[in-house]
Design a protein around this motif. Structure first.
Motif, PDB file in Angstrom:
ATOM      1  N   ALA A 153     -16.713 -26.624  34.101  1.00  0.00           N
ATOM      2  CA  ALA A 153     -16.002 -25.428  34.562  1.00  0.00           C
ATOM      3  C   ALA A 153     -16.718 -24.158  34.102  1.00  0.00           C
ATOM      4  CB  ALA A 153     -14.557 -25.446  34.058  1.00  0.00           C
ATOM      5  N   LEU A 154     -17.194 -24.133  32.866  1.00  0.00           N
ATOM      6  CA  LEU A 154     -17.932 -22.961  32.378  1.00  0.00           C
ATOM      7  C   LEU A 154     -19.205 -22.740  33.185  1.00  0.00           C
ATOM      8  CD1 LEU A 154     -17.657 -23.219  28.489  1.00  0.00           C
ATOM      9  CD2 LEU A 154     -16.699 -21.445  29.970  1.00  0.00           C
ATOM     10  N   CYS A 155     -19.917 -23.816  33.489  1.00  0.00           N
ATOM     11  CA  CYS A 155     -21.144 -23.716  34.270  1.00  0.00           C
ATOM     12  C   CYS A 155     -20.852 -23.181  35.677  1.00  0.00           C
ATOM     13  CB  CYS A 155     -21.808 -25.083  34.335  1.00  0.00           C
ATOM     14  SG  CYS A 155     -23.367 -25.083  35.229  1.00  0.00           S
ATOM     15  N   ILE A 156     -19.832 -23.701  36.321  1.00  0.00           N
ATOM     16  CA  ILE A 156     -19.445 -23.240  37.656  1.00  0.00           C
ATOM     17  C   ILE A 156     -18.988 -21.788  37.605  1.00  0.00           C
ATOM     18  CG2 ILE A 156     -17.742 -23.548  39.504  1.00  0.00           C
ATOM     19  CD1 ILE A 156     -17.846 -26.600  38.753  1.00  0.00           C
ATOM     20  N   HIS A 157     -18.168 -21.472  36.625  1.00  0.00           N
ATOM     21  CA  HIS A 157     -17.645 -20.108  36.458  1.00  0.00           C
ATOM     22  C   HIS A 157     -18.782 -19.096  36.290  1.00  0.00           C
ATOM     23  CE1 HIS A 157     -15.016 -16.895  35.048  1.00  0.00           C
ATOM     24  NE2 HIS A 157     -15.729 -16.817  33.939  1.00  0.00           N
ATOM     25  N   GLU A 158     -19.780 -19.438  35.499  1.00  0.00           N
ATOM     26  CA  GLU A 158     -20.905 -18.527  35.265  1.00  0.00           C
ATOM     27  C   GLU A 158     -21.861 -18.473  36.451  1.00  0.00           C
ATOM     28  OE1 GLU A 158     -22.495 -20.015  31.604  1.00  0.00           O
ATOM     29  OE2 GLU A 158     -20.812 -19.257  30.434  1.00  0.00           O
ATOM     30  N   SER A 159     -22.009 -19.573  37.173  1.00  0.00           N
ATOM     31  CA  SER A 159     -22.940 -19.626  38.304  1.00  0.00           C
ATOM     32  C   SER A 159     -22.382 -18.981  39.574  1.00  0.00           C
ATOM     33  CB  SER A 159     -23.306 -21.077  38.614  1.00  0.00           C
ATOM     34  OG  SER A 159     -23.976 -21.662  37.529  1.00  0.00           O
ATOM     35  N   PHE A 160     -21.061 -19.002  39.713  1.00  0.00           N
ATOM     36  CA  PHE A 160     -20.430 -18.483  40.923  1.00  0.00           C
ATOM     37  C   PHE A 160     -19.279 -17.535  40.562  1.00  0.00           C
ATOM     38  CE2 PHE A 160     -22.079 -22.739  41.796  1.00  0.00           C
ATOM     39  CZ  PHE A 160     -22.938 -22.471  42.852  1.00  0.00           C
ATOM     40  N   PRO A 161     -19.576 -16.416  39.909  1.00  0.00           N
ATOM     41  CA  PRO A 161     -18.497 -15.538  39.428  1.00  0.00           C
ATOM     42  C   PRO A 161     -17.690 -14.867  40.540  1.00  0.00           C
ATOM     43  CG  PRO A 161     -20.625 -14.486  39.139  1.00  0.00           C
ATOM     44  CD  PRO A 161     -20.898 -15.893  39.598  1.00  0.00           C
ATOM     45  N   SER A 162     -18.257 -14.702  41.718  1.00  0.00           N
ATOM     46  CA  SER A 162     -17.532 -13.994  42.771  1.00  0.00           C
ATOM     47  C   SER A 162     -16.719 -14.914  43.675  1.00  0.00           C
ATOM     48  CB  SER A 162     -18.511 -13.179  43.620  1.00  0.00           C
ATOM     49  OG  SER A 162     -19.432 -14.048  44.255  1.00  0.00           O
ATOM     50  N   ILE A 163     -16.818 -16.221  43.480  1.00  0.00           N
ATOM     51  CA  ILE A 163     -16.059 -17.170  44.303  1.00  0.00           C
ATOM     52  C   ILE A 163     -14.582 -17.101  43.913  1.00  0.00           C
ATOM     53  CG2 ILE A 163     -15.725 -19.614  44.873  1.00  0.00           C
ATOM     54  CD1 ILE A 163     -18.281 -18.363  46.031  1.00  0.00           C
ATOM     55  N   ARG A 164     -13.721 -16.915  44.900  1.00  0.00           N
ATOM     56  CA  ARG A 164     -12.289 -16.775  44.638  1.00  0.00           C
ATOM     57  C   ARG A 164     -11.472 -17.988  45.069  1.00  0.00           C
ATOM     58  NH1 ARG A 164     -13.064 -14.586  41.019  1.00  0.00           N
ATOM     59  NH2 ARG A 164     -13.997 -12.572  40.924  1.00  0.00           N
ATOM     60  N   ARG A 165     -12.029 -18.833  45.934  1.00  0.00           N
ATOM     61  CA  ARG A 165     -11.294 -20.017  46.390  1.00  0.00           C
ATOM     62  C   ARG A 165     -12.060 -21.272  46.007  1.00  0.00           C
ATOM     63  NH1 ARG A 165      -8.176 -18.578  51.872  1.00  0.00           N
ATOM     64  NH2 ARG A 165      -7.509 -16.536  51.178  1.00  0.00           N
ATOM     65  N   ILE A 166     -11.344 -22.212  45.421  1.00  0.00           N
ATOM     66  CA  ILE A 166     -11.947 -23.442  44.935  1.00  0.00           C
ATOM     67  C   ILE A 166     -11.387 -24.611  45.735  1.00  0.00           C
ATOM     68  CG2 ILE A 166     -12.169 -24.988  42.949  1.00  0.00           C
ATOM     69  CD1 ILE A 166     -11.481 -22.402  41.259  1.00  0.00           C
ATOM     70  N   ALA A 167     -12.263 -25.473  46.219  1.00  0.00           N
ATOM     71  CA  ALA A 167     -11.866 -26.739  46.829  1.00  0.00           C
ATOM     72  C   ALA A 167     -12.419 -27.844  45.935  1.00  0.00           C
ATOM     73  CB  ALA A 167     -12.419 -26.858  48.242  1.00  0.00           C
ATOM     74  N   ASP A 168     -11.548 -28.517  45.261  1.00  0.00           N
ATOM     75  CA  ASP A 168     -11.921 -29.589  44.337  1.00  0.00           C
ATOM     76  C   ASP A 168     -11.741 -30.908  45.077  1.00  0.00           C
ATOM     77  OD1 ASP A 168     -12.404 -31.189  42.154  1.00  0.00           O
ATOM     78  OD2 ASP A 168     -10.856 -30.296  40.883  1.00  0.00           O
ATOM     79  N   LEU A 169     -12.816 -31.409  45.684  1.00  0.00           N
ATOM     80  CA  LEU A 169     -12.749 -32.618  46.502  1.00  0.00           C
ATOM     81  C   LEU A 169     -12.926 -33.853  45.638  1.00  0.00           C
ATOM     82  CD1 LEU A 169     -14.888 -31.315  49.477  1.00  0.00           C
ATOM     83  CD2 LEU A 169     -12.422 -31.118  49.119  1.00  0.00           C
ATOM     84  N   ALA A 170     -12.135 -34.873  45.929  1.00  0.00           N
ATOM     85  CA  ALA A 170     -12.075 -36.077  45.101  1.00  0.00           C
ATOM     86  C   ALA A 170     -11.776 -35.669  43.664  1.00  0.00           C
ATOM     87  CB  ALA A 170     -13.364 -36.893  45.197  1.00  0.00           C
ATOM     88  N   GLY A 171     -10.826 -34.748  43.524  1.00  0.00           N
ATOM     89  CA  GLY A 171     -10.545 -34.100  42.252  1.00  0.00           C
ATOM     90  C   GLY A 171      -9.625 -34.839  41.311  1.00  0.00           C
ATOM     91  N   GLY A 172      -9.074 -35.978  41.740  1.00  0.00           N
ATOM     92  CA  GLY A 172      -8.207 -36.739  40.840  1.00  0.00           C
ATOM     93  C   GLY A 172      -7.039 -35.922  40.321  1.00  0.00           C
ATOM     94  N   HIS A 173      -6.967 -35.752  39.028  1.00  0.00           N
ATOM     95  CA  HIS A 173      -5.860 -35.027  38.419  1.00  0.00           C
ATOM     96  C   HIS A 173      -6.043 -33.516  38.449  1.00  0.00           C
ATOM     97  CE1 HIS A 173      -8.715 -35.133  35.181  1.00  0.00           C
ATOM     98  NE2 HIS A 173      -8.520 -36.424  34.980  1.00  0.00           N
TER      99      HIS A 173
END
Length: 83
Positions: free
Chosen positions: A19-39
């Motif tokens: 999550a930290l890596c994604i957050h830092e790499s894509f700071p302007s992304i506002r919508r998240i699609a967590d595919l095959a996201g389990g819990h």
């Protein structure tokens, strides 16, 4: 999520690191699609890092741990998450 006992500590730390890596790499992304996201733990962490985001978790079946994690995360972060 760690307090619930439904997620191994190792998975908790690995998911938070992702999550930290994604957050830092894509700071302007506002919508998240967590595919095959389990819990949905990855989405929960991303929302906790930036409550202005929205997320959807998609999986073929929702594990019982998803509801337990949802209850815990909404309790811990209810002041920062805008429903």
């Amino acid at each position: 999520a760690c307090d619930t006992g439904v997620v191994p500590r190792k998975e908790l730390f690995e998911t938070f690191a992702a999550a930290l890596c994604i957050h830092e790499s894509f700071p302007s992304i506002r919508r998240i699609a967590d595919l095959a996201g389990g819990h949905g733990l990855l989405s929960w962490f991303l929302l906790a890092l930036d409550p202005t985001r929205s997320a959807i978790v998609v999986d073929r079946c929702m594990p019982p741990s998803a509801e337990i994690i949802q209850q815990e995360m909404t309790t811990k972060f209810s002041s920062s998450l805008d429903w």
